[in-house]
Motif scaffolding. Sequence first.
Motif, short mmCIF file in Angstrom:
data_model
loop_
_atom_site.label_atom_id
_atom_site.label_comp_id
_atom_site.label_asym_id
_atom_site.label_seq_id
_atom_site.Cartn_x
_atom_site.Cartn_y
_atom_site.Cartn_z
N GLY A 1 46.07 28.85 44.34
CA GLY A 1 46.64 27.57 44.73
C GLY A 1 47.71 27.08 43.78
N SER A 2 48.02 27.84 42.76
CA SER A 2 49.04 27.44 41.79
C SER A 2 50.21 28.41 41.83
CB SER A 2 48.44 27.40 40.39
OG SER A 2 49.46 27.22 39.43
N ASN A 3 51.39 27.89 41.66
CA ASN A 3 52.60 28.72 41.67
C ASN A 3 52.67 29.62 40.45
OD1 ASN A 3 55.10 29.49 42.85
ND2 ASN A 3 56.14 28.33 41.25
N VAL A 4 51.81 29.35 39.46
CA VAL A 4 51.87 30.12 38.23
C VAL A 4 51.57 31.60 38.48
CG1 VAL A 4 49.45 29.83 37.55
CG2 VAL A 4 51.19 30.05 35.79
N VAL A 5 50.79 31.91 39.55
CA VAL A 5 50.48 33.31 39.81
C VAL A 5 51.72 34.07 40.23
CG1 VAL A 5 48.09 32.79 40.41
CG2 VAL A 5 49.81 32.82 42.20
N ASN A 6 52.67 33.38 40.85
CA ASN A 6 53.95 34.00 41.18
C ASN A 6 54.75 34.29 39.92
OD1 ASN A 6 54.59 34.78 43.75
ND2 ASN A 6 54.94 32.69 44.46
N ASP A 7 54.81 33.27 39.07
CA ASP A 7 55.59 33.42 37.84
C ASP A 7 55.03 34.55 36.98
OD1 ASP A 7 56.96 31.26 38.79
OD2 ASP A 7 55.86 29.80 37.57
N LEU A 8 53.71 34.72 37.01
CA LEU A 8 53.07 35.74 36.18
C LEU A 8 52.87 37.06 36.93
CD1 LEU A 8 50.38 33.40 34.58
CD2 LEU A 8 52.52 34.15 33.55
N MET A 9 53.39 37.13 38.17
CA MET A 9 53.28 38.34 39.00
C MET A 9 51.83 38.77 39.19
SD MET A 9 56.68 40.53 37.97
CE MET A 9 56.10 40.93 36.34
N LEU A 10 50.99 37.81 39.49
CA LEU A 10 49.58 38.09 39.72
C LEU A 10 49.20 38.04 41.20
CD1 LEU A 10 47.99 35.93 36.86
CD2 LEU A 10 48.17 38.41 36.94
N LEU A 11 50.14 37.62 42.06
CA LEU A 11 49.80 37.36 43.45
C LEU A 11 49.22 38.59 44.15
CD1 LEU A 11 49.82 35.40 45.85
CD2 LEU A 11 52.15 36.18 46.35
N GLU A 12 49.93 39.71 44.06
CA GLU A 12 49.49 40.89 44.80
C GLU A 12 48.12 41.35 44.35
OE1 GLU A 12 51.04 42.02 47.32
OE2 GLU A 12 52.85 40.77 47.12
N SER A 13 47.94 41.39 43.05
CA SER A 13 46.64 41.87 42.54
C SER A 13 45.52 40.93 42.95
CB SER A 13 46.70 42.02 41.02
OG SER A 13 47.02 40.79 40.41
N LEU A 14 45.78 39.61 42.93
CA LEU A 14 44.73 38.66 43.32
C LEU A 14 44.40 38.81 44.80
CD1 LEU A 14 45.80 35.45 41.36
CD2 LEU A 14 43.64 36.67 41.13
N LEU A 15 45.44 38.94 45.64
CA LEU A 15 45.19 39.10 47.07
C LEU A 15 44.38 40.37 47.35
CD1 LEU A 15 48.60 38.02 48.67
CD2 LEU A 15 46.41 36.84 48.81
N ASP A 16 44.76 41.46 46.69
CA ASP A 16 44.04 42.72 46.92
C ASP A 16 42.60 42.59 46.48
OD1 ASP A 16 46.37 43.75 47.90
OD2 ASP A 16 46.93 44.81 46.04
N ASN A 17 42.39 41.94 45.34
CA ASN A 17 41.04 41.81 44.82
C ASN A 17 40.17 40.99 45.75
OD1 ASN A 17 39.04 40.06 43.03
ND2 ASN A 17 39.32 42.05 42.02
N LEU A 18 40.72 39.85 46.24
CA LEU A 18 39.92 38.99 47.12
C LEU A 18 39.70 39.66 48.47
CD1 LEU A 18 41.37 35.43 46.37
CD2 LEU A 18 39.22 36.40 45.62
N ALA A 19 40.71 40.33 48.99
CA ALA A 19 40.55 40.99 50.29
C ALA A 19 39.42 42.01 50.24
CB ALA A 19 41.86 41.65 50.70
N ALA A 20 39.28 42.63 49.10
CA ALA A 20 38.22 43.63 48.95
C ALA A 20 36.84 43.01 48.98
CB ALA A 20 38.42 44.40 47.63
N ARG A 21 36.75 41.69 48.76
CA ARG A 21 35.45 41.04 48.74
C ARG A 21 35.09 40.39 50.08
NH1 ARG A 21 33.21 43.67 45.40
NH2 ARG A 21 31.46 42.22 45.72
N GLN A 22 35.91 40.63 51.14
CA GLN A 22 35.66 39.97 52.43
C GLN A 22 34.32 40.40 53.04
OE1 GLN A 22 39.02 39.22 55.28
NE2 GLN A 22 40.07 40.65 53.91
N LYS A 23 33.86 41.53 52.70
CA LYS A 23 32.61 42.03 53.29
C LYS A 23 31.44 41.88 52.34
CE LYS A 23 34.79 43.26 56.98
NZ LYS A 23 34.62 42.46 58.24
N ASP A 24 31.61 41.08 51.30
CA ASP A 24 30.52 40.88 50.34
C ASP A 24 29.29 40.36 51.08
OD1 ASP A 24 30.46 40.42 47.01
OD2 ASP A 24 28.91 39.36 48.15
N ARG A 25 28.14 40.82 50.62
CA ARG A 25 26.91 40.41 51.30
C ARG A 25 26.58 38.93 51.08
NH1 ARG A 25 25.52 43.59 46.96
NH2 ARG A 25 24.17 42.65 45.36
#
Length: 1645
Positions: free
Chosen positions: A1355-1379
């Motif tokens: 929710g913060s623009n800082v992830v863009n500035d720090l180039m964290l967006l892609e890694s965060l999205l990939d990490n969270l997407a991987a947890r969509q099927k968490d039990r």
Amino acid sequence: MGESRVKKLATVLLDAITDKDPLVQEQVCGSLCALGESQPEEALGVCEEHLRQHDKLAHPYRAMILRAMETVVNNHLSELDKDTARAVILLASGEMTRVKELVYDWQQAASSVLVAVGKRFIGRVMEELLSKFQPGVLPHYFVVQTLASLSVSNVFGMVPFLTSVLSTMLPMLGAAKHDTMRVVFCSALQHFSESTLEYLANLDQAPDPTVRKDTFAADIFSAYDILFHHWLPSREAKLRLAVVEALGPMSHLLPSAKLEEQLPKLLPGVLALYKKHAETVHVSKSLGQILEAAVSVGSRTLEVQLDILLAALHTQVCVPVESSSPLVMNNQKEVLRCFTVLACCSPDRLLAFLLPKLDSSHERTRVGTLQVLRHVIYSAAAQMEVKKPFILSSMRLPLLDTNNQVKRAVVQVISAMAHHGYLEQPGGEAMIEYIVQQCALPPEVEPQKPGPDGEDLLADSVRTISISTLYLVSTTVDRMSHVLWPYLLEFLVPVRFTEALTPLCRSLVHLAQKRQEAGTDTFLIQHSDNVTLPSPYALTTRLLAVSSNPYLGDGRGAASLRLLSVLHRNIHPLLGPRWATTIPLLLAHLDGHTEKTLSQKEWEEKLLMFLQDTLAIVSDNTWICQLSLEMCKQLPSYNGMPQEKNFLYKCIGATLGAASSKEVVRKRLQELLETARYQEEGEREGLACCFGICAVSHLDDTLAQLEDFVKSDMFRKSVGIFNIFKDRSENEAEKVKSALILCYGHVAARAPRELVLAKAESDIFRNMSQCFSTKVLGIKVETKDPALKLCLVQSVCMASQAICSSTQGSSFHFSRKAELVAQMMEFIKAEPPDSLRTPIRKKAMLACTHLVSLKPALEEQMQADLVHSCLHSVLAVLPEPEGEDGHQESLYLDTMQALEDLLTSLLQQNMTPQGLQVMVEPPLPQHLSPWIKSPRGHERGRALGLSACLLRYFLEHLHVSALVPFHNLGLLVGLFSPRCADLWPATRQEAINCVYSLLYLQLGYEGFSRDYRDEVAERLLTLQRGLVHPDPAVLFHTCHSVAQIIAKRLPPDQLISLLLTLFEGLGDPDKNCSRASTVMINCLLKERGNMLLEKVPEIMSVLRSKLQETREEHVLQAAQHSVYLLASQHRAAVVSSLLGSPLPFDSHTCTLWRALAVEPGLTAQVLGLLLEKISRDVPFKESRAFLLNSCPTRVATLLPLAATCALYEVASTPASRPAVLELYPQLFAALLLRVSCTVGVQLPRNLQAKERRSTGSGLASRSLEPCSSAVDALRAMLLRGGSEDVVQHMELEGGWELLGTSAGHEEGVTRLASAMAKSAGPRLPPVVKALFSTQSSVYEIQRVTSTAFLAELLGSNVVNDLMLLESLLDNLAARQKDRCASVRRLVLRGLANVAVGSPDKVRAHGPQLLTAMIGGLDDGDDPHSLVALEAMVGLARLLDLAEAWDLRSVLLHIAIRVRPFFDSDKMEFRSASIRLFGHLNKACHGDCEDIFLEQVVGGLAPLLLHLRDPQAAVAAACRFALRMCGPNLECEELAAVFQKHLQEDRGLHFGEFLNTTCKHLTHHFPDLLGRLMSTSLFYFKSSWDDVRAAAPMLTGFLVLHMEAEQQPQVDLEQLLQALQLLLKDPAPVVRAKAAEALGRLVKFA
């Protein structure tokens, strides 16, 4: 068919009339009226039929129906046909007379229907009424009442029937035995008479102009005979009042002869009622009508009855009038109206009766008489014209009355007289003087308690009304101009009229300006014509004197100056041009200030300059001398006004200064000395100012006159040998001497400096000394009068200051200097040392300050004694308690300033280091040093303040001609520096200032220039902020910094003396200063030597014993340093040993842990060991109860718990900052997960008991609870890692408390992530990387925590500035099927947060994000649908940013999926689904497919109805959704309505909005009507009252606006049944709205 529908609707409404709720009943009546508006005849018919068929319907409900019928009749009278009118008349007549008993509401309603119909169908109504008004039969009460009402509502229609009605009624009067009937007959006769009089007065408009008064005379007289002779004597008060009300208008219809015949009995009969009734307004009104009738026929009988009438009326007018009683006030008006009638016919008799009453002993009699007199002056002006002299002469007694009520009435009479020319007669001036006297009343003198009759008169009402009257008469009554001018001038000078000055001046200014505009003579005042007028000198003196107190008396200063400006030609012909510029400046100055902001001294100086300027313009010695004479004459007039008198003295001085005649000057000064009132302090001061101002121009004459007075017999008598033994005479003598001494002081202060030097010793100081010292038989007698002392001190101060300020003062040799300094010291020593009540010591020190700088120099011993005496006299004074008079505080501040000036002056004599040390730390402990070390805080604070001032002065005036050592620097720094930790904040600040000055003095002696700024020394000023904080830790940290600065700038040779001085400070009575000495010693040793490192073995040997013996700060510091050395060599062993300490750690253990943070390298290694213990060990163990299928109990393991507590202690130490920064990501991730896995975890049982016992022991007070200790450690780590903003944000948001609770942990993590993103962005990449590795943790709570944190980061623009967006999205997407459902929900939240943090990236990831959200909507594994709720909230955020193409395929699916949530029981689901529906519409941009438009249309009704949802969030969501739906409906009008009414910040009138909306819906979407109606009917069963009430509103408005061709879409039967059911709803508001909707169904009729 139409008739049946109207009937059906009306029947449903009429059945609901019996509802118990008044609001519902009112709405039912309103709906009936609405039916009547559309179909009046049919509605009236149904109501008529309903009442006929329901005989047993209770009368309150019958009354409601009748009132509705009355409304319909009144609104549609012209549309009624005869048959309907006849039916209504018969019904109303029957309802009215159904029962013989009186049922007022019911029968009155029926009567009102008849009256309404009678406005048009008077014949038919009268036919029905007369059928029930038969001769010989006593009619129903309301039949008579209706006849009376008809005569009022339809005069022209009813009067022709009156002859018949009266002929039938007259025989009934005798048969009426009950008072109720008699009352109604009286009322009817009253209204009949009034109607007849109105008819006769408007014969030109009447249908039958032949009607005459005689037509009714006989019948009215017959009725009069019964009413007056038989009914008036009744015991029933109501009947008597009804009779008397009728007799008034009836008297006008009586035959003239009969009226004349009856008056002798009628008037006494009516007057007798005054004694029988408390409320007499009706009696008075009737009496006035009778009197008017009698006068109109020229009655002679009235003369006979006049005395009785006057007496009775006078008694009435004397009744106290209460403003809260309109009846009494109306009675007064009617009584005064009677007096007007009598005044017009018998003015002589009236005045002969009234005027003697002015001498009555009763206050109310006098007040009432004056009120009548005032009234007849206005209302019978023509008759009173010839009586003016008589009336004026009769006012002599009232002018002497002291009663405030009478005064007020007199003022009102005089006001009336002014308007009618009375005051122009002889004796009118007395009236004017009376008004001025009342204007002069002081507000506080008038009584504020209620009078004896209970009337409450405002304290300033007499004065206020007098001021208003004077001004109005002056400005609005043109004929009064020549009466008031110039007569009002005579009141300006007499002191008794002082309070009236402002209104007098304002009136005079207006009158003068009016005369000037009219072109009157150049000189407004002709003094030769009137010797009683004040002279120009008297006017000038008076107006100038009162202007000195300008805001008193409602701004008399400005008023006086304006009058002075207008009279400039009469004051002196030359003053006009000058005053035209100077007086406006003075007035502007007053306008720019208020009474609180105006400087009195500045204002008086401006006035004196104005006077001096005036005298210079006149430049006429004779005129000036005459003005001075007048000023002296007026002096005694101001004995009660000290401020004005003081200023007048100054004016006399200025005037005498401008006079060129020395004889006049000497004579006036002599008179002043002989006549002054020496007992008054203000007068002594004024006299002295006068002499001082005069001495500016006449120094020799002024001094000579003073000396002559001292030698005169008058002065010698007051101080003779025999009088000194008489207390009173002695006191008087002291006051005379005080004044003379003060005169000499002012003369010296104001006279030209060079002339004063020549007279200083020979005349001024010599004579002051002679006046002060009294010798009897050669023996010096010491005075005890403090005023005399103060005058001497003040005069010496003024004279010495004058000498010093002279250009030759530096070379002046003052031989009396030592003598005067000694005298001042005696005065100072005589003052009580512990209190400050007089300014003597302040003035004495100021005098010494000026004397010290004169030659010759004081001896060293005398100088030391002077300093000692002054310090002891001022510093020991006890501080005033808080809340005491601010005057004492001001006096003390002034005294301290005087002491500071004196010490500075003494220091100036010896500007060397030695001179500075003598002032602060002399060989003998008698100067500032003992006060600096005093056990009393206020003494220390004052001494430090003085020291700082002296050092600052020394520094500012430092001149170093050669490089010399500042040999006592170390001693002085050691004296001041420990005071940086003093208990008093002000003392700490001054200590810093002292050290700062000393360091710059050292730099000065080293050869640096004065403007040089040393970076190290300047840091002291920044440290002052830390000294404000009361926390000892902050104070000592600041002291440490101060010591570091001292160590950097202290010369090596001064280190020993500084340390020795600081060691002495360890015994300081102020423990804070003692501890500060320890801090500074340690700092100095650390910075300048290796002593502690060399003695490590010794420190370790005494470590344990010192910790047990004492807790002094320096011992603790030594212990910490020892542990640091040990840990540097054996860190693993030290850490293991300390971790083995019993939990909870005691204070000693905590101290030792904190010692490990001294050196960054060591701290990092220690922290690494602690992290290993926290992360690798199991955080908790679950009890066996889990195996028994009960709730598991989790117990913390000891080693991670101890490591967490230790980590907190290390991270809490400031020195650990570098190590914490180095390990920041590892520490943060480990501690955050430590917090998550300790939520709800308990302590082992043995530690629970131990922690409970620790409350009363010496153990640390911090909680050992596992989660709290982890949160504390995380907070400490963030603080030490430079993330203070994160900690502060969490504290403000309550995040720390949430983090440690099971219910709030997730929200706490979210707030922590938000704070990190805002304030610690650069630290996030390694933190995120560390958290990624925990996503597969075996502990579910840790996965939830890490997911919540990562989701919030998106929710913060800082992830863009720090180039964290892609890694965060990939990490969270991987947890969509968490039990875990919570993890899945948080994943959706994080993905939706992209819309906030990186809105520009949504389109790129649109398909992925939308797919995830739709998957959340369809999540079937979450029983509580929380995942679906999160998906709806997320979609609402994403839709506005997603690609239009990506949306088209999912819009319909989403709309269908969210629609069931509109009516969810949970507010969150309703709000989220409706808001998402709005975003779906917004995403279409007004271009939606037909299939989606169906969803939009289907949602309209729910959205409109949920605007009344009990939850504000749902209503707000509906506003938004409807605004978004507008463009998709392809109806500009409807979209405009939504935009106008549904803005978030605007209140919504729901009924108006719904009405407008339905109007457009039915017009633009005619085919939707049936669908909207069916949806609305569904909500008739809603569980929320407001929504259930809104549904029939929607239905009603839809029906209201539908066209005829749309009616087939509505099932009327179904709708009627549904509304009928709603009429039985338990909520009154629902029933009311149902009734309202039924009224709309008239469209179907």
